[in-house]
Design an enzyme around this catalytic site. Structure first.
Site, short mmCIF file in Angstrom:
data_model
loop_
_atom_site.label_atom_id
_atom_site.label_comp_id
_atom_site.label_asym_id
_atom_site.label_seq_id
_atom_site.Cartn_x
_atom_site.Cartn_y
_atom_site.Cartn_z
N CYS A 173 77.94 84.66 13.00
CA CYS A 173 78.75 85.46 12.07
C CYS A 173 79.45 84.59 11.02
O CYS A 173 80.02 85.11 10.07
CB CYS A 173 79.77 86.28 12.84
SG CYS A 173 78.99 87.41 14.00
N HIS A 179 85.35 88.42 8.16
CA HIS A 179 84.21 88.94 8.93
C HIS A 179 84.66 90.22 9.63
O HIS A 179 85.76 90.30 10.17
CB HIS A 179 83.77 87.89 9.95
CG HIS A 179 82.78 88.40 10.93
ND1 HIS A 179 81.66 89.10 10.55
CD2 HIS A 179 82.75 88.35 12.30
CE1 HIS A 179 80.98 89.44 11.63
NE2 HIS A 179 81.62 89.00 12.70
N ASN A 220 79.65 95.69 13.06
CA ASN A 220 79.57 94.24 12.86
C ASN A 220 78.13 93.88 12.48
O ASN A 220 77.23 93.98 13.32
CB ASN A 220 80.00 93.53 14.15
CG ASN A 220 79.93 92.02 14.06
OD1 ASN A 220 79.36 91.46 13.11
ND2 ASN A 220 80.48 91.34 15.05
#
Ligand code: COA
Length: 332
Positions: free
Chosen positions: A118, A242, A272
């Site tokens: 990520c 993020h 996500n």
């Protein structure tokens, strides 16, 4: 904001994103998951995500996002000097997803993938901007693209509800007299089991440990970057973290006493999307006019490894003006 330097630096001159198919709401998730819309919304902030059909590749998502970013930057594929795709869900071991993108858009540039989970997009921004700052290249295409659905165990409610598919892209361009692009990359020792996926999945995770890591690093990244660059909060137009869990962003906001409206959050719509989450958020923030010409944007990534990173970049005046003009004329 500090004085602009005349030394060439990298700025963002175009952005675009793409999510596949129709949104899958919490209620529409497979019945193999013993979960509820209420639990997912309250514990994560997620209402829906996009899941690509099986035959759709990560590269397909990346191509559309990249094409949109190039259009906004008023460049075509031949202008691109380098392509980097941040992904943890490549379609092949080789050729890279970046090479598939290169071929589809008709570029002749070198192209490679970068895997940092990520944190991948922020890591890729750092690598791409170094090539511009060093004078090697003028136009670099950075893409974050993920097909997280191919890594999900649809019997594991602790992970399956969290992730979504999508891609976002930006064009970095050389510019003199802009705010110097800043990046900081970090990694910490951790047991791989904390957040793990073998080559074909599935993802496994120790959620509460990862949650604490997310809050700690997001808070640290923002605080220390403002200090290091001697910037005040008002100098940053928008913080784009993020998108892992809305409660991670809320916790950082409370700890730093920074109002939530300084952060961009769209996790409710997309879940996500790993390396794609920051460029999707950036492109959506541009569309929503949350970022204006000349603005400085701070982006913070964190994820498996454990890895984290922060990037501060200026948006290009011309390209954003074009975006806003196009939107305005479409509305009038
Ligand atoms: N639906 C219903 N119940 C669920 C559930 C779901 N989707 N997922 C977990 N639960 C249950 C657990 O089984 C547990 O039940 P128990 O107490 O009977 O054992 C309970 O909810 C609490 O689980 P816990 O893991 O402590 O929940 P949490 O509040 O920490 O939330 C996450 C779980 C995953 C949402 C949260 O830890 C998180 O967001 N972590 C970070 C994830 C992340 O950022 N990952 C990527 C980083 S890049």
């Amino acid at each position: 904001m500090k004085a602009k330097l005349s030394q060439p630096t990298a700025v963002i001159t175009g952005s675009g994103f793409f999510v596949p198919g129709l949104p899958v709401t919490n209620s529409a998730l497979p019945s193999t998951l013993d979960t509820s819309d209420d639990w997912i919304k309250q514990r994560t902030g997620i209402s829906q995500r996009y899941i690509a059909p099986k035959k759709v590749l990560t590269a397909d998502l990346a191509v559309i996002a990249a094409t949109r970013a190039l259009q906004k930057a008023r460049l075509d594929a031949h202008d691109v000097d380098l392509i980097i795709v941040a992904t943890s869900t490549p379609d092949n071991a080789f050729p890279s997803t970046a090479m598939l993108v290169r071929q589809t858009i008709g570029s002749t540039a070198p192209a490679f993938d970068l895997a940092a989970a990520c944190s991948g997009f922020v890591y890729a921004l750092s690598v791409g901007s170094q090539f511009i700052i060093s004078g090697t290249y003028e136009h670099v295409l950075i893409i974050g693209a993920e097909k997280m659905s191919s890594f999900i165990d649809w019997h594991d409610r602790r992970t399956a509800v969290l992730f979504g598919d999508g891609a976002g892209a930006v064009v970095l361009q050389k510019q003199s007299s802009a705010y110097p692009a800043f990046s900081r990359l970090e990694a910490e020792h951790a047991e791989p089991e904390l957040l793990h996926a073998p080559p074909k999945g599935p993802i496994t995770m120790q959620g509460s440990e990862v949650f604490k890591f997310g809050v700690r690093t997001l808070t640290q990244a923002i605080r220390e970057t403002l200090q290091q660059l001697r910037l005040q909060l008002k100098d940053i137009a928008l913080i784009i973290p993020h998108q892992a869990n809305i409660r991670i962003i809320q916790s950082a906001s409370e700890r730093l006493e920074i109002p939530m409206d300084k952060f961009f959050a769209n996790i409710h719509q997309y879940g996500n999307t790993s390396a794609a989450s920051i460029p999707i958020a950036l492109a959506e923030a541009v569309e929503q006019k949350r970022i204006h010409p000349g603005d400085l944007v701070m982006m913070v990534g964190f994820g498996a490894g454990l890895s984290w990173g922060v990037s501060v970049m200026q948006m290009s005046y011309n390209a954003l003006t074009l975006v806003h003009e196009a939107k305005d004329s479409a509305l009038s």
